[in-house]
Scaffold this active site. Structure first.
Site, PDB file in Angstrom:
ATOM      1  N   ASP A 119      -5.345   9.358   8.985  1.00  0.00           N
ATOM      2  CA  ASP A 119      -3.977   9.030   9.378  1.00  0.00           C
ATOM      3  C   ASP A 119      -3.687   9.414  10.821  1.00  0.00           C
ATOM      4  O   ASP A 119      -4.012  10.525  11.262  1.00  0.00           O
ATOM      5  CB  ASP A 119      -2.968   9.742   8.473  1.00  0.00           C
ATOM      6  CG  ASP A 119      -3.033   9.259   7.037  1.00  0.00           C
ATOM      7  OD1 ASP A 119      -3.600   8.172   6.815  1.00  0.00           O
ATOM      8  OD2 ASP A 119      -2.511   9.959   6.143  1.00  0.00           O
ATOM      9  N   GLU A 164       0.856  -1.186   0.000  1.00  0.00           N
ATOM     10  CA  GLU A 164       0.000   0.000   0.000  1.00  0.00           C
ATOM     11  C   GLU A 164       0.895   1.239   0.000  1.00  0.00           C
ATOM     12  O   GLU A 164       1.758   1.388   0.869  1.00  0.00           O
ATOM     13  CB  GLU A 164      -0.905  -0.010   1.234  1.00  0.00           C
ATOM     14  CG  GLU A 164      -1.922   1.113   1.254  1.00  0.00           C
ATOM     15  CD  GLU A 164      -2.808   1.077   2.491  1.00  0.00           C
ATOM     16  OE1 GLU A 164      -3.452   2.107   2.771  1.00  0.00           O
ATOM     17  OE2 GLU A 164      -2.845   0.032   3.185  1.00  0.00           O
TER      18      GLU A 164
END
Length: 260
Positions: free
Chosen positions: A63, A52
């Site tokens: 995040d 990824e």
């Protein structure tokens, strides 16, 4: 047409091995984007199932602090989505790549051009965490005739009916979010997590991978027992930034060769 990412991961599942997908931030390297393929090669040589690749963005809502800082370091090197795609077009990789980005960079790039240019790389999957399923038509018409799978995220708070809606017709894999919140949190798992993952894996007809907060060998063992594999981000990003390539290789090798 079954997409390459689906077939590739399903073959690993059928071989009774755990699927292992590490996350890296594009451009978060001493050499900037020029070091991207070095990192990819390190991970490929450790046996990963896929990789990824994160796209740095100024407002990364999914995040956690480690990956957000990695994105900031990358942005400070003037790394852009355009530059990342151009770099990925330079060379084919041994394993499929999965891009993790947000809506705005794709919109600014141009949706049709984005999909067209990605098709000239080894990218076979796409994750857009701030794209609600109801608005997936933002990009699905452009992906339909491509070999790029749009990967759905399913969280613990997702209701059964909603889960089935997300899973039906899904491609690539199901990204099962192990914690509520952003990436990188560890040890805050709900008591019903294993049951949730087992049910999800039993219902889905494509691989289910567990991510968010996965960081130890014990996590790898636990989540391979109730899903088809794991995605590891913050630990990989932190250790690479700290120059611990050997430690990363050992950890990734363990996860990539885990037998069910």
């Amino acid at each position: 047409m079954t997409k390459t990412l689906t077939k590739h991961l399903q073959a690993i599942k059928d071989s009774k091995r755990g699927i292992f997908v590490p996350y890296i931030m594009a451009g978060d390297h001493a050499k900037g984007l020029d070091g991207l393929f070095e990192t990819i090669t390190l991970l490929e040589n450790s046996g990963v199932s896929a990789i990824e690749v994160g796209i740095p963005w100024s407002d990364p809502v999914a995040d956690g602090p480690i990956i957000e800082l990695a994105g900031q370091r990358s942005l400070a090197k003037d790394v852009t989505l355009t530059a990342i795609i151009k770099k990925l077009q330079e060379k084919k990789t041994q394993v499929p790549l999965v891009i993790m980005t947000y809506i705005n960079p794709v919109y600014e790039y141009g949706i049709e051009a984005f999909v067209k240019d990605l098709a000239e790389t080894s990218v076979k999957g796409l994750i857009i965490p701030d794209l609600p399923n109801e608005h997936a038509d933002f990009i699905t018409p452009y992906l339909r005739d491509s070999d790029i799978a749009l990967v759905p995220l399913v969280s613990l708070t997702t209701g059964i009916d909603r889960q089935k809606q997300l899973i039906n017709g899904a491609e690539g894999f199901i990204y099962a979010v192990a914690i509520n919140g952003v990436t990188g949190k560890t040890g805050n798992y709900r008591d019903d997590l294993d049951k949730h993952l087992s049910n999800l894996t039993a219902y889905a007809d494509i691989p289910v991978l567990t991510g968010f907060g996965v960081s130890t060998e014990e996590d790898i063992k636990r989540f391979n027992a109730v899903s088809d594999g794991v995605i590891v981000g913050s630990k990989i990003v932190r250790d690479l930034h700290d120059g611990k390539e050997e430690e990363v290789a050992e950890f990734v090798t363990f996860g990539s060769h885990f037998e069910k």
